[in-house]
Design a protein around this motif. Structure first.
Motif, short mmCIF file in Angstrom:
data_model
loop_
_atom_site.label_atom_id
_atom_site.label_comp_id
_atom_site.label_asym_id
_atom_site.label_seq_id
_atom_site.Cartn_x
_atom_site.Cartn_y
_atom_site.Cartn_z
N LEU A 49 -5.26 4.25 -8.42
CA LEU A 49 -4.68 5.44 -8.58
C LEU A 49 -4.69 5.85 -10.13
O LEU A 49 -4.53 7.21 -10.40
N GLY A 50 -3.37 4.90 -10.07
CA GLY A 50 -2.95 5.35 -11.46
C GLY A 50 -1.15 5.06 -10.98
O GLY A 50 -0.81 3.94 -10.56
N VAL A 51 -0.10 5.56 -11.88
CA VAL A 51 1.16 5.67 -12.03
C VAL A 51 2.47 6.20 -11.25
O VAL A 51 1.47 7.57 -11.38
N SER A 52 2.89 6.39 -10.25
CA SER A 52 3.53 6.62 -9.86
C SER A 52 5.25 6.66 -9.87
O SER A 52 5.40 5.76 -9.58
N VAL A 53 6.20 7.31 -10.22
CA VAL A 53 7.33 7.06 -10.57
C VAL A 53 8.13 7.29 -8.37
O VAL A 53 8.31 8.34 -7.67
N ILE A 54 8.54 6.11 -8.02
CA ILE A 54 9.39 6.28 -7.07
C ILE A 54 10.08 5.40 -6.99
O ILE A 54 10.56 4.58 -7.17
N ARG A 55 11.27 5.93 -6.50
CA ARG A 55 12.93 6.04 -6.98
C ARG A 55 13.39 5.75 -8.33
O ARG A 55 14.16 4.54 -8.63
N GLY A 56 12.49 6.32 -9.28
CA GLY A 56 12.49 6.22 -10.43
C GLY A 56 12.40 5.03 -11.09
O GLY A 56 12.44 4.03 -12.16
N VAL A 57 11.50 3.69 -10.79
CA VAL A 57 10.28 3.01 -11.10
C VAL A 57 8.61 3.41 -11.40
O VAL A 57 8.39 4.13 -9.83
N ALA A 58 8.00 3.21 -12.28
CA ALA A 58 6.71 3.45 -12.62
C ALA A 58 6.21 2.54 -11.15
O ALA A 58 5.70 0.77 -11.94
N VAL A 59 5.24 2.65 -10.38
CA VAL A 59 4.62 1.81 -9.81
C VAL A 59 3.08 2.08 -9.68
O VAL A 59 2.54 3.29 -9.33
N PRO A 60 2.34 0.86 -10.22
CA PRO A 60 0.90 0.73 -9.45
C PRO A 60 0.74 0.87 -8.37
O PRO A 60 1.02 1.14 -7.27
N VAL A 61 -0.20 2.49 -8.06
CA VAL A 61 -0.77 3.15 -6.63
C VAL A 61 -2.00 2.07 -6.71
O VAL A 61 -3.05 2.88 -7.74
N ILE A 62 -2.77 1.50 -5.52
CA ILE A 62 -3.61 1.39 -5.22
C ILE A 62 -4.52 2.12 -4.12
O ILE A 62 -3.57 2.29 -3.19
N ASP A 63 -5.79 2.22 -4.17
CA ASP A 63 -6.36 3.17 -3.01
C ASP A 63 -6.93 2.17 -2.57
O ASP A 63 -8.14 1.44 -2.71
N THR A 64 -6.22 2.27 -1.66
CA THR A 64 -7.04 0.91 -0.25
C THR A 64 -8.26 1.68 0.50
O THR A 64 -8.99 0.63 0.03
N ALA A 65 -8.56 2.21 0.22
CA ALA A 65 -9.76 2.67 0.90
C ALA A 65 -11.01 2.33 -0.06
O ALA A 65 -12.09 1.63 -0.10
N ARG A 66 -10.81 2.63 -1.56
CA ARG A 66 -11.85 2.35 -2.32
C ARG A 66 -11.72 0.79 -2.53
O ARG A 66 -12.69 0.43 -2.49
N LEU A 67 -10.81 0.18 -3.00
CA LEU A 67 -10.76 -1.38 -2.97
C LEU A 67 -11.21 -2.35 -1.68
O LEU A 67 -12.02 -2.68 -1.88
N LEU A 68 -11.10 -1.86 -0.68
CA LEU A 68 -12.05 -2.40 0.95
C LEU A 68 -13.56 -2.19 1.22
O LEU A 68 -14.27 -2.05 2.01
N GLY A 69 -13.76 -0.18 0.13
CA GLY A 69 -15.54 -0.02 0.80
C GLY A 69 -15.10 0.71 1.63
O GLY A 69 -16.36 0.48 2.30
N ALA A 70 -14.00 1.30 2.16
CA ALA A 70 -14.32 2.31 3.19
C ALA A 70 -14.29 3.78 2.90
O ALA A 70 -14.18 3.80 2.07
N ARG A 71 -14.35 3.98 3.58
CA ARG A 71 -15.04 5.84 3.58
C ARG A 71 -13.40 6.18 2.41
O ARG A 71 -12.15 5.82 3.02
N VAL A 72 -13.91 6.55 1.62
CA VAL A 72 -12.84 7.30 0.93
C VAL A 72 -12.05 8.22 1.57
O VAL A 72 -12.65 9.87 2.10
N GLU A 73 -11.10 8.74 1.87
CA GLU A 73 -10.25 9.94 2.72
C GLU A 73 -8.79 9.89 1.63
O GLU A 73 -8.80 9.04 0.73
N ARG A 74 -8.26 11.33 1.76
CA ARG A 74 -7.86 11.49 0.97
C ARG A 74 -6.13 11.28 1.84
O ARG A 74 -6.00 11.32 3.10
N PRO A 75 -4.96 10.00 1.23
CA PRO A 75 -4.50 9.63 1.26
C PRO A 75 -3.17 10.33 1.78
O PRO A 75 -2.37 11.27 1.61
#
Length: 142
Positions: A51-77
């Protein structure tokens, strides 16, 4: 609900969460916390599951769309499950349960290459597929 990192989590406990119609589990020792989704800055030229990066507790963290990666129904996290290396955008958190992978049940060969690196074992929980995930294995371009 926030789960603070447990440095010495009891063995056999996993955080179980929904991803479309699937259930997924991460070993509790790998989970830092669960949080509401935060803003994500997309990155051009990356895989569709990143999905991109998010700032979590002051650190840029990669965010993985788990549904898309696993081929599951895409839903709003509705949750981010954070680890030391990434955050997983997921469906609802079910809870901490005494489940662990059965090493005799590896992931089916039909899983996509990226998902195959992420999924360490498969099981069943309440008549639903349960995928045991491992952290730090998903790389862009996988």
């Amino acid at each position: 609900m926030a789960i603070t990192a447990v440095t010495e989590a009891p063995p056999g406990l996993s955080l179980v969460f929904g991803v479309g119609d699937l259930l997924c589990a991460l070993a509790l020792r790998d989970v830092v916390e669960t949080i509401r989704p935060l803003p994500v800055q997309p990155l051009a030229g990356t895989s569709d599951f990143l999905l991109g990066v998010s700032v979590i507790r002051g650190v840029a963290v990669p965010v993985i769309d788990t549904a898309r990666l696993l081929g599951a129904r895409v839903e709003r996290p509705c949750r981010f499950v954070t680890t030391r290396t990434e955050a997983y955008a997921t469906g609802p958190v079910i809870g901490v349960l005494p489940v662990e992978p059965d090493p005799t049940r590896p992931p089916p060969p039909a899983l996509a290459a990226a998902a195959n690196r992420l999924v360490v074992a498969v099981g069943v929980l309440d008549s639903r597929p349960l995928l045991f995930l491992k952290t730090g294995q998903v790389r862009d371009g996988a």
